[in-house]
Design a protein around this motif. Structure first.
Motif, PDB file in Angstrom:
ATOM      1  N   LEU A 124      -6.196  11.527  10.186  1.00 13.40           N
ATOM      2  CA  LEU A 124      -5.175  11.133  10.913  1.00 13.40           C
ATOM      3  C   LEU A 124      -5.081   9.563  10.694  1.00 13.40           C
ATOM      4  O   LEU A 124      -4.266   9.027  10.459  1.00 13.40           O
ATOM      5  CB  LEU A 124      -5.244  11.186  12.441  1.00 13.40           C
ATOM      6  N   HIS A 125      -6.337   9.002  10.785  1.00 13.14           N
ATOM      7  CA  HIS A 125      -6.472   7.550  10.231  1.00 13.14           C
ATOM      8  C   HIS A 125      -5.977   7.197   8.750  1.00 13.14           C
ATOM      9  O   HIS A 125      -5.184   6.304   8.467  1.00 13.14           O
ATOM     10  CB  HIS A 125      -8.023   7.001  10.292  1.00 13.14           C
ATOM     11  N   TRP A 126      -6.283   8.170   7.858  1.00 15.03           N
ATOM     12  CA  TRP A 126      -5.858   8.007   6.684  1.00 15.03           C
ATOM     13  C   TRP A 126      -4.068   8.043   6.375  1.00 15.03           C
ATOM     14  O   TRP A 126      -3.573   7.326   5.999  1.00 15.03           O
ATOM     15  CB  TRP A 126      -6.234   8.984   5.597  1.00 15.03           C
ATOM     16  N   ALA A 127      -3.635   8.971   7.291  1.00 12.86           N
ATOM     17  CA  ALA A 127      -1.967   9.210   7.386  1.00 12.86           C
ATOM     18  C   ALA A 127      -1.503   7.907   7.977  1.00 12.86           C
ATOM     19  O   ALA A 127      -0.493   7.592   7.325  1.00 12.86           O
ATOM     20  CB  ALA A 127      -1.567  10.650   8.129  1.00 12.86           C
ATOM     21  N   VAL A 128      -1.823   7.491   8.762  1.00  8.83           N
ATOM     22  CA  VAL A 128      -1.376   6.271   9.487  1.00  8.83           C
ATOM     23  C   VAL A 128      -1.661   5.006   8.659  1.00  8.83           C
ATOM     24  O   VAL A 128      -0.480   4.269   8.384  1.00  8.83           O
ATOM     25  CB  VAL A 128      -1.990   5.767  10.883  1.00  8.83           C
ATOM     26  N   ALA A 129      -2.701   4.951   7.829  1.00  3.61           N
ATOM     27  CA  ALA A 129      -2.754   3.884   6.806  1.00  3.61           C
ATOM     28  C   ALA A 129      -1.887   3.880   5.649  1.00  3.61           C
ATOM     29  O   ALA A 129      -1.247   3.032   5.193  1.00  3.61           O
ATOM     30  CB  ALA A 129      -4.322   3.847   6.423  1.00  3.61           C
ATOM     31  N   LEU A 189       1.214   5.318   5.935  1.00  3.83           N
ATOM     32  CA  LEU A 189       2.109   5.062   6.501  1.00  3.83           C
ATOM     33  C   LEU A 189       2.476   3.391   6.729  1.00  3.83           C
ATOM     34  O   LEU A 189       3.704   2.915   6.454  1.00  3.83           O
ATOM     35  CB  LEU A 189       2.867   5.641   7.836  1.00  3.83           C
ATOM     36  N   ILE A 190       1.623   2.690   7.070  1.00  2.00           N
ATOM     37  CA  ILE A 190       1.554   1.422   7.234  1.00  2.00           C
ATOM     38  C   ILE A 190       1.572   0.934   5.771  1.00  2.00           C
ATOM     39  O   ILE A 190       2.594  -0.180   5.468  1.00  2.00           O
ATOM     40  CB  ILE A 190       0.469   0.774   7.871  1.00  2.00           C
ATOM     41  N   PHE A 246       3.149   2.277   3.090  1.00  2.07           N
ATOM     42  CA  PHE A 246       4.699   2.485   2.746  1.00  2.07           C
ATOM     43  C   PHE A 246       5.508   1.473   3.410  1.00  2.07           C
ATOM     44  O   PHE A 246       6.724   1.004   2.803  1.00  2.07           O
ATOM     45  CB  PHE A 246       5.003   3.839   2.722  1.00  2.07           C
ATOM     46  N   ASN A 247       5.568   1.249   4.462  1.00  2.00           N
ATOM     47  CA  ASN A 247       6.423   0.387   5.406  1.00  2.00           C
ATOM     48  C   ASN A 247       6.306  -0.995   4.746  1.00  2.00           C
ATOM     49  O   ASN A 247       7.232  -1.672   4.866  1.00  2.00           O
ATOM     50  CB  ASN A 247       6.120   0.502   6.958  1.00  2.00           C
ATOM     51  N   LEU A 248       4.959  -1.525   4.560  1.00  2.00           N
ATOM     52  CA  LEU A 248       4.781  -2.831   4.181  1.00  2.00           C
ATOM     53  C   LEU A 248       5.369  -2.977   2.587  1.00  2.00           C
ATOM     54  O   LEU A 248       6.111  -3.787   2.365  1.00  2.00           O
ATOM     55  CB  LEU A 248       3.344  -3.104   4.019  1.00  2.00           C
ATOM     56  N   ALA A 249       5.299  -1.949   1.792  1.00  2.00           N
ATOM     57  CA  ALA A 249       5.780  -1.746   0.339  1.00  2.00           C
ATOM     58  C   ALA A 249       7.261  -1.978   0.376  1.00  2.00           C
ATOM     59  O   ALA A 249       7.882  -2.619  -0.358  1.00  2.00           O
ATOM     60  CB  ALA A 249       5.272  -0.724  -0.363  1.00  2.00           C
ATOM     61  N   ALA A 250       7.784  -1.207   1.499  1.00  2.00           N
ATOM     62  CA  ALA A 250       9.275  -1.267   1.319  1.00  2.00           C
ATOM     63  C   ALA A 250      10.055  -2.332   1.982  1.00  2.00           C
ATOM     64  O   ALA A 250      11.148  -2.950   1.373  1.00  2.00           O
ATOM     65  CB  ALA A 250       9.809  -0.065   2.539  1.00  2.00           C
ATOM     66  N   ARG A 251       9.260  -3.032   2.801  1.00  2.00           N
ATOM     67  CA  ARG A 251       9.739  -4.669   3.310  1.00  2.00           C
ATOM     68  C   ARG A 251       9.469  -5.537   2.179  1.00  2.00           C
ATOM     69  O   ARG A 251      10.472  -6.541   2.095  1.00  2.00           O
ATOM     70  CB  ARG A 251       8.734  -4.954   4.620  1.00  2.00           C
ATOM     71  N   LEU A 252       8.399  -5.482   1.401  1.00  2.00           N
ATOM     72  CA  LEU A 252       8.304  -6.457   0.599  1.00  2.00           C
ATOM     73  C   LEU A 252       9.448  -6.180  -0.875  1.00  2.00           C
ATOM     74  O   LEU A 252       9.819  -7.392  -1.577  1.00  2.00           O
ATOM     75  CB  LEU A 252       6.919  -6.269  -0.243  1.00  2.00           C
ATOM     76  N   ALA A 253       9.515  -4.823  -1.274  1.00  2.00           N
ATOM     77  CA  ALA A 253      10.680  -4.551  -1.994  1.00  2.00           C
ATOM     78  C   ALA A 253      12.085  -5.162  -1.654  1.00  2.00           C
ATOM     79  O   ALA A 253      12.669  -5.604  -2.461  1.00  2.00           O
ATOM     80  CB  ALA A 253      10.805  -3.035  -2.255  1.00  2.00           C
TER      81      ALA A 253
END
Length: 100
Positions: A16-21, A23-24, A26-33
């Motif tokens: 669960l911790h790995w999956a949340v990390a 997702l965070i 991917f979210n950061l990468a999408a925002r930066l892109a």
């Protein structure tokens, strides 16, 4: 008899911790892109204008070299992200992008 449930609980919490990390990340990468694409919308024409009209050769080199490579990398990442959304996560992102 208690040990297997404690081990499985521990493994599920780690997953669960790995999956949340992930997702965070991917979210950061999408925002930066997206931010990079918006910055390049202005940086590419401005550097081209500076090189062509004002004769600033370093701006032309920057325009044709570094900015072009960054733009192609961001376009590839954007397309890859859209394809992952469509075929791996099975979300309707491509439909929303095309049909509104």
């Amino acid at each position: 008899m208690q040990q297997p449930s404690i081990v499985s609980y521990s493994l599920s919490q780690r997953f669960l911790h790995w999956a949340v990390a992930l997702l965070i990340f991917f979210n950061l990468a999408a925002r930066l892109a997206h931010a990079g694409l918006y910055i390049l919308i202005f940086a590419m024409p401005l550097s081209g204008i500076a090189a062509y009209y004002f004769g600033i050769d370093p701006a032309g080199s920057f325009h044709a070299g570094v900015l072009k490579i960054i733009l192609w990398a961001l376009i590839a990442a954007h397309v890859a992200g859209a394809l992952v959304h469509q075929f791996y996560w099975k979300s309707n992102v491509l439909r929303r992008m095309t049909l509104g």
